[in-house]
Write a protein that holds these residues in place. Structure first.
Motif, PDB file in Angstrom:
ATOM      1  N   ALA A 172      36.950 -12.430  36.937  1.00 34.97           N
ATOM      2  CA  ALA A 172      35.924 -11.844  36.062  1.00 34.97           C
ATOM      3  C   ALA A 172      35.790 -10.352  36.295  1.00 34.97           C
ATOM      4  O   ALA A 172      35.590  -9.568  35.356  1.00 34.97           O
ATOM      5  N   CYS A 173      35.900  -9.938  37.561  1.00 37.85           N
ATOM      6  CA  CYS A 173      35.844  -8.517  37.895  1.00 37.85           C
ATOM      7  C   CYS A 173      37.007  -7.778  37.220  1.00 37.85           C
ATOM      8  O   CYS A 173      36.832  -6.697  36.658  1.00 37.85           O
ATOM      9  N   GLY A 174      38.200  -8.360  37.291  1.00 37.72           N
ATOM     10  CA  GLY A 174      39.362  -7.725  36.697  1.00 37.72           C
ATOM     11  C   GLY A 174      39.243  -7.582  35.193  1.00 37.72           C
ATOM     12  O   GLY A 174      39.546  -6.523  34.627  1.00 37.72           O
ATOM     13  N   VAL A 175      38.789  -8.627  34.524  1.00 37.54           N
ATOM     14  CA  VAL A 175      38.644  -8.577  33.067  1.00 37.54           C
ATOM     15  C   VAL A 175      37.595  -7.543  32.660  1.00 37.54           C
ATOM     16  O   VAL A 175      37.802  -6.754  31.729  1.00 37.54           O
ATOM     17  N   SER A 176      36.473  -7.534  33.366  1.00 35.10           N
ATOM     18  CA  SER A 176      35.403  -6.595  33.011  1.00 35.10           C
ATOM     19  C   SER A 176      35.804  -5.148  33.270  1.00 35.10           C
ATOM     20  O   SER A 176      35.426  -4.245  32.517  1.00 35.10           O
ATOM     21  N   ILE A 177      36.589  -4.909  34.328  1.00 34.81           N
ATOM     22  CA  ILE A 177      37.047  -3.544  34.607  1.00 34.81           C
ATOM     23  C   ILE A 177      38.066  -3.097  33.568  1.00 34.81           C
ATOM     24  O   ILE A 177      37.970  -1.995  33.010  1.00 34.81           O
ATOM     25  N   ALA A 178      39.051  -3.942  33.290  1.00 37.48           N
ATOM     26  CA  ALA A 178      40.080  -3.578  32.313  1.00 37.48           C
ATOM     27  C   ALA A 178      39.464  -3.317  30.941  1.00 37.48           C
ATOM     28  O   ALA A 178      39.895  -2.397  30.224  1.00 37.48           O
ATOM     29  N   ALA A 179      38.465  -4.095  30.556  1.00 39.06           N
ATOM     30  CA  ALA A 179      37.839  -3.926  29.240  1.00 39.06           C
ATOM     31  C   ALA A 179      37.076  -2.617  29.121  1.00 39.06           C
ATOM     32  O   ALA A 179      36.817  -2.145  28.001  1.00 39.06           O
ATOM     33  N   GLN A 180      36.717  -2.001  30.251  1.00 40.90           N
ATOM     34  CA  GLN A 180      36.003  -0.724  30.194  1.00 40.90           C
ATOM     35  C   GLN A 180      36.888   0.410  29.695  1.00 40.90           C
ATOM     36  O   GLN A 180      36.397   1.500  29.381  1.00 40.90           O
ATOM     37  N   ALA A 181      38.199   0.185  29.598  1.00 42.31           N
ATOM     38  CA  ALA A 181      39.097   1.184  29.028  1.00 42.31           C
ATOM     39  C   ALA A 181      38.953   1.281  27.513  1.00 42.31           C
ATOM     40  O   ALA A 181      39.381   2.268  26.908  1.00 42.31           O
ATOM     41  N   VAL A 236      27.058  -3.898  29.325  1.00 40.26           N
ATOM     42  CA  VAL A 236      27.345  -5.329  29.469  1.00 40.26           C
ATOM     43  C   VAL A 236      28.481  -5.555  30.460  1.00 40.26           C
ATOM     44  O   VAL A 236      28.401  -6.419  31.346  1.00 40.26           O
ATOM     45  N   LEU A 237      29.552  -4.768  30.321  1.00 43.01           N
ATOM     46  CA  LEU A 237      30.696  -4.937  31.214  1.00 43.01           C
ATOM     47  C   LEU A 237      30.350  -4.590  32.652  1.00 43.01           C
ATOM     48  O   LEU A 237      30.827  -5.248  33.596  1.00 43.01           O
ATOM     49  N   ARG A 238      29.514  -3.569  32.844  1.00 43.52           N
ATOM     50  CA  ARG A 238      29.130  -3.205  34.212  1.00 43.52           C
ATOM     51  C   ARG A 238      28.240  -4.275  34.835  1.00 43.52           C
ATOM     52  O   ARG A 238      28.278  -4.500  36.047  1.00 43.52           O
ATOM     53  N   ILE A 239      27.438  -4.952  34.036  1.00 37.14           N
ATOM     54  CA  ILE A 239      26.633  -6.058  34.555  1.00 37.14           C
ATOM     55  C   ILE A 239      27.545  -7.186  35.023  1.00 37.14           C
ATOM     56  O   ILE A 239      27.357  -7.752  36.114  1.00 37.14           O
ATOM     57  N   VAL A 240      28.561  -7.510  34.212  1.00 38.59           N
ATOM     58  CA  VAL A 240      29.509  -8.557  34.603  1.00 38.59           C
ATOM     59  C   VAL A 240      30.269  -8.145  35.862  1.00 38.59           C
ATOM     60  O   VAL A 240      30.452  -8.947  36.788  1.00 38.59           O
ATOM     61  N   GLN A 241      30.696  -6.889  35.910  1.00 36.89           N
ATOM     62  CA  GLN A 241      31.413  -6.399  37.087  1.00 36.89           C
ATOM     63  C   GLN A 241      30.553  -6.498  38.344  1.00 36.89           C
ATOM     64  O   GLN A 241      31.005  -6.969  39.392  1.00 36.89           O
ATOM     65  N   GLY A 264      41.937  -2.872  36.781  1.00 32.55           N
ATOM     66  CA  GLY A 264      41.492  -4.214  36.425  1.00 32.55           C
ATOM     67  C   GLY A 264      42.554  -5.252  36.730  1.00 32.55           C
ATOM     68  O   GLY A 264      42.250  -6.365  37.187  1.00 32.55           O
ATOM     69  N   ALA A 265      43.817  -4.883  36.492  1.00 36.44           N
ATOM     70  CA  ALA A 265      44.921  -5.801  36.789  1.00 36.44           C
ATOM     71  C   ALA A 265      45.004  -6.107  38.282  1.00 36.44           C
ATOM     72  O   ALA A 265      45.374  -7.215  38.683  1.00 36.44           O
ATOM     73  N   ALA A 266      44.670  -5.115  39.118  1.00 36.36           N
ATOM     74  CA  ALA A 266      44.679  -5.349  40.567  1.00 36.36           C
ATOM     75  C   ALA A 266      43.690  -6.450  40.938  1.00 36.36           C
ATOM     76  O   ALA A 266      43.991  -7.331  41.759  1.00 36.36           O
ATOM     77  N   CYS A 267      42.505  -6.432  40.332  1.00 35.12           N
ATOM     78  CA  CYS A 267      41.529  -7.494  40.593  1.00 35.12           C
ATOM     79  C   CYS A 267      42.021  -8.838  40.055  1.00 35.12           C
ATOM     80  O   CYS A 267      41.776  -9.885  40.675  1.00 35.12           O
ATOM     81  N   ALA A 268      42.713  -8.812  38.912  1.00 34.48           N
ATOM     82  CA  ALA A 268      43.262 -10.055  38.368  1.00 34.48           C
ATOM     83  C   ALA A 268      44.312 -10.641  39.308  1.00 34.48           C
ATOM     84  O   ALA A 268      44.395 -11.863  39.492  1.00 34.48           O
ATOM     85  N   VAL A 269      45.125  -9.786  39.921  1.00 32.95           N
ATOM     86  CA  VAL A 269      46.092 -10.244  40.921  1.00 32.95           C
ATOM     87  C   VAL A 269      45.358 -10.903  42.090  1.00 32.95           C
ATOM     88  O   VAL A 269      45.809 -11.930  42.637  1.00 32.95           O
ATOM     89  N   ALA A 270      44.226 -10.335  42.473  1.00 34.74           N
ATOM     90  CA  ALA A 270      43.427 -10.942  43.544  1.00 34.74           C
ATOM     91  C   ALA A 270      42.991 -12.351  43.152  1.00 34.74           C
ATOM     92  O   ALA A 270      43.014 -13.268  43.987  1.00 34.74           O
ATOM     93  N   GLY A 271      42.606 -12.532  41.898  1.00 36.86           N
ATOM     94  CA  GLY A 271      42.222 -13.856  41.442  1.00 36.86           C
ATOM     95  C   GLY A 271      43.360 -14.848  41.522  1.00 36.86           C
ATOM     96  O   GLY A 271      43.178 -16.003  41.942  1.00 36.86           O
ATOM     97  N   LEU A 272      44.566 -14.418  41.172  1.00 37.53           N
ATOM     98  CA  LEU A 272      45.732 -15.290  41.251  1.00 37.53           C
ATOM     99  C   LEU A 272      46.043 -15.667  42.706  1.00 37.53           C
ATOM    100  O   LEU A 272      46.417 -16.808  43.000  1.00 37.53           O
TER     101      LEU A 272
END
Length: 417
Positions: free
Chosen positions: A299-308, A318-323, A386-394
């Protein structure tokens, strides 16, 4: 209320106050570090940014090396003494930074803060190590909320005092408060299990105890993928800080960019503060901290990447709240998993080793974000973080194989009463 419950409550109050003081003191300087460095006579954008970046990263770099060593020492001499030691180190480093007249002395103070300090790390290790099995998640959640509260308060104090030239006095005041808290923790912090009638610490087999430099972290289920996840998640989150400021500056009127950065920062840490309690209770109920870590990192990765994306102020809020809400689960879930699987005599050392991987990502993120932003457009840099956080999720999904809630010793204690 039993004696053990009173001890646990006193522990939480002292740990919360210690972490709040430490984090507020750190955040007083971090957001305004370039201005503080300029006040020491440094000129030129490149020079200012270089010194500011080194000063910001210095404590995390030192903590990366020192935390597992202090944690291992805590297993030998007593975990509450590591909290006391960290508070004394915080006080000493604040004095050095308050009297520093050049950036070299400032960096020395920051390195001292990382090497001898680490209040948050010591307090989290204490909470994860001695918290009762059925309430360890809640203890970690409450403990982590102090970091969020300090991160909200520190920038307000720093912004209010930087123009008045009173930051030196504030740092000396923080040093005095840390010293008082060190005395209070020396007298008041206790292992709640020692207060239970008929409870004695388990004897340690010295012949099998690892050496000082070995913590036993790698015997924790899923240790390798979780180590990678810790580095990647914190690299993404903390690497976003300098990049995000540039992103806001380009997307908002120049005169309002600083205000909006402050608003977004406050929203993020406010969400972290509130969510910290929920994640702690959730981990106690589910006993699946690795699963929580996987969900939160993704969720952190998606919310960070979407801030672009060009979403405007409302979308970014909204995205910063999710992050922020997702970030609240990262450290405490990792510590929960490590703390419940590590052997009793190695628990602080294992938690300290786990925290070193978080600190590695925390220090690498800001150091890498600057050069990356020079090579890539800002929105591309944000997407990669954001992708770095997504890698953490994987990586956490990979580590889920080592999570067996029904076999966990602490859960067995809860179910059997």
């Amino acid at each position: 209320m039993s004696t053990a419950d009173r001890v646990q409550r006193r522990n939480l109050v002292l740990l919360w106050a210690s972490q709040f003081t430490n984090t507020a003191g750190l955040m007083v300087l971090v957001p305004i570090m370039p201005f503080y460095v300029q006040g020491m006579g440094v000129r030129g954008t490149a020079e200012v940014q270089t010194w500011a970046g080194v000063a910001i990263a210095a404590p995390a770099l030192a903590l990366t090396v020192a935390t597992p060593l202090w944690g291992r020492l805590g297993d030998r001499v007593g975990r509450h003494w590591m909290v006391v030691r960290a508070l004394v180190g915080l006080a000493a480093s604040m004095v050095v930074m308050a009297v520093a007249s050049n950036p070299v002395a400032l960096v020395v103070g920051r390195l001292l803060q990382g090497t001898l300090g680490g209040v948050v790390e010591a307090a989290q290790a204490f909470a994860s190590a001695v918290g009762p099995g059925d309430k360890r998640g809640s203890a970690l959640g409450k403990s982590f909320s102090a970091t969020a509260a300090g991160s909200l308060t520190g920038p307000v104090l720093g912004g209010a005092l930087v123009g008045a030239g009173q930051l030196d006095g504030l740092m000396l005041a923080i040093a005095a408060i840390a010293t008082l808290l060190a005395g209070a923790c020396a007298l008041g912090l206790r292992d709640p299990r020692a207060a239970r009638p008929g409870t004695r610490p388990a004897p340690q087999d010295r012949s099998r105890r690892p050496g000082f430099w070995r913590t036993g972290f790698w015997q924790v289920p899923g240790a390798a993928p979780l180590a990678v996840a810790a580095v990647a998640a914190y690299l993404g989150v903390y690497g976003l800080i300098p990049v995000f400021a540039e992103h806001v500056q380009r997307g908002f009127p120049s005169g309002q960019a600083g205000l909006w950065v402050g608003v977004f920062q406050s929203v993020t840490w406010g969400a972290t503060l509130i969510a910290s309690f929920w994640w702690g209770r959730h981990n106690d109920r589910a006993q699946r901290p690795v699963r929580a870590l996987a969900i939160a990192a993704t969720a952190c990765g998606v919310s960070i990447a979407a801030q672009a994306l060009p979403l405007g102020a409302a979308g970014l809020v909204v995205l910063r709240i999710v992050q922020g809400a997702s970030f609240a689960a990262l450290a405490q879930s990792l510590f929960f998993h490590v703390g419940k699987h590590a052997p009793e005599e190695r628990r602080s050392g294992c938690v300290g080793a786990a925290n070193s991987f978080l600190l590695a990502g925390q220090s690498a993120g800001p150091l890498l974000a600057g050069p990356m932003a020079v090579v890539l457009p800002t929105h591309a840099s944000i997407a990669l973080l954001g992708a770095a956080c997504a890698v953490a999720g994987l990586c956490c999904v990979r580590a889920l194989r080592g999570e067996h809630p029904h076999r966990d010793h602490d859960r067995a204690e809860v179910l059997t009463g």
